[in-house]
Scaffold this motif. Structure first.
Motif, PDB file in Angstrom:
ATOM      1  N   TRP A 100     -20.825 -28.328  -4.200  1.00  0.00           N
ATOM      2  CA  TRP A 100     -19.720 -27.703  -3.471  1.00  0.00           C
ATOM      3  C   TRP A 100     -19.372 -26.341  -4.066  1.00  0.00           C
ATOM      4  CZ3 TRP A 100     -17.963 -29.058   1.077  1.00  0.00           C
ATOM      5  CH2 TRP A 100     -18.166 -30.358   1.521  1.00  0.00           C
ATOM      6  N   TYR A 101     -19.015 -25.399  -3.157  1.00  0.00           N
ATOM      7  CA  TYR A 101     -18.576 -24.055  -3.549  1.00  0.00           C
ATOM      8  C   TYR A 101     -17.344 -23.668  -2.739  1.00  0.00           C
ATOM      9  CZ  TYR A 101     -23.115 -23.406  -5.739  1.00  0.00           C
ATOM     10  OH  TYR A 101     -24.223 -23.540  -6.546  1.00  0.00           O
ATOM     11  N   TYR A 102     -16.449 -22.927  -3.390  1.00  0.00           N
ATOM     12  CA  TYR A 102     -15.307 -22.311  -2.711  1.00  0.00           C
ATOM     13  C   TYR A 102     -15.849 -21.124  -1.928  1.00  0.00           C
ATOM     14  CZ  TYR A 102     -11.251 -19.247  -2.213  1.00  0.00           C
ATOM     15  OH  TYR A 102     -10.293 -18.402  -1.716  1.00  0.00           O
ATOM     16  N   VAL A 103     -15.481 -20.992  -0.658  1.00  0.00           N
ATOM     17  CA  VAL A 103     -15.927 -19.865   0.160  1.00  0.00           C
ATOM     18  C   VAL A 103     -14.823 -18.820   0.293  1.00  0.00           C
ATOM     19  CG1 VAL A 103     -16.818 -19.138   2.425  1.00  0.00           C
ATOM     20  CG2 VAL A 103     -17.555 -21.318   1.428  1.00  0.00           C
ATOM     21  N   ASP A 104     -13.690 -19.237   0.849  1.00  0.00           N
ATOM     22  CA  ASP A 104     -12.562 -18.317   1.022  1.00  0.00           C
ATOM     23  C   ASP A 104     -11.316 -19.114   1.374  1.00  0.00           C
ATOM     24  OD1 ASP A 104     -12.842 -18.977   3.740  1.00  0.00           O
ATOM     25  OD2 ASP A 104     -13.777 -17.081   4.247  1.00  0.00           O
ATOM     26  N   GLY A 105     -10.222 -18.406   1.493  1.00  0.00           N
ATOM     27  CA  GLY A 105      -8.969 -19.071   1.829  1.00  0.00           C
ATOM     28  C   GLY A 105      -8.016 -18.159   2.545  1.00  0.00           C
ATOM     29  N   ALA A 106      -7.079 -18.773   3.239  1.00  0.00           N
ATOM     30  CA  ALA A 106      -6.062 -18.016   3.969  1.00  0.00           C
ATOM     31  C   ALA A 106      -4.727 -18.714   3.856  1.00  0.00           C
ATOM     32  CB  ALA A 106      -6.447 -17.868   5.428  1.00  0.00           C
TER      33      ALA A 106
END
Length: 127
Positions: free
Chosen positions: A121-127
């Protein structure tokens, strides 16, 4: 850093050494998007910028990351998840992270997107 016998910052109830510390040291990988989110929160809490970069998806990862030593992250609330399980390839985690700084208490609310690549698993982005 934090002692392995200390309570894990992600508030799982386990010790840091048995919880996020294993992921930070590279002894294990997060099995779900939520678990990665918890380990990333703990990385902010203990000041582990290298882990944050390593767990960031290459398509959105910055070249460097400087953490603010004046911010103390102390509580993570998972507000919701969508997909992100062991058999999924993507998922979202909505959370509220609480912190204290010289300016007082604050919180960061975000819905983060995660992707699983080659079983990790990897963090991609956030809002």
């Amino acid at each position: 850093m934090i002692a392995d016998t200390a309570r894990c910052p992600c508030l799982s109830g386990d010790t840091y050494g048995d919880c996020c510390g294993r992921l930070h040291r590279g002894e294990a990988h997060a099995p779900t998007a939520e678990r990665l989110m918890r380990s990333r929160f703990s990385a902010f809490a203990v000041g582990d910028a290298a882990y944050l970069l390593a767990s960031w998806h290459p398509s959105t990862r910055p070249t460097s990351l400087e953490l603010d030593p004046g911010i103390r992250w102390y509580r993570l609330d998972i507000d919701g998840t969508e997909r992100g399980g062991m058999l999924d390839s993507s998922g979202t985690v909505e959370f509220t992270a609480h912190y204290r700084s010289d300016a007082g208490a604050g919180e960061q609310h975000e819905t983060s997107n995660f992707a699983k690549v080659d079983g990790r698993w990897y963090y991609v982005d956030g809002a």
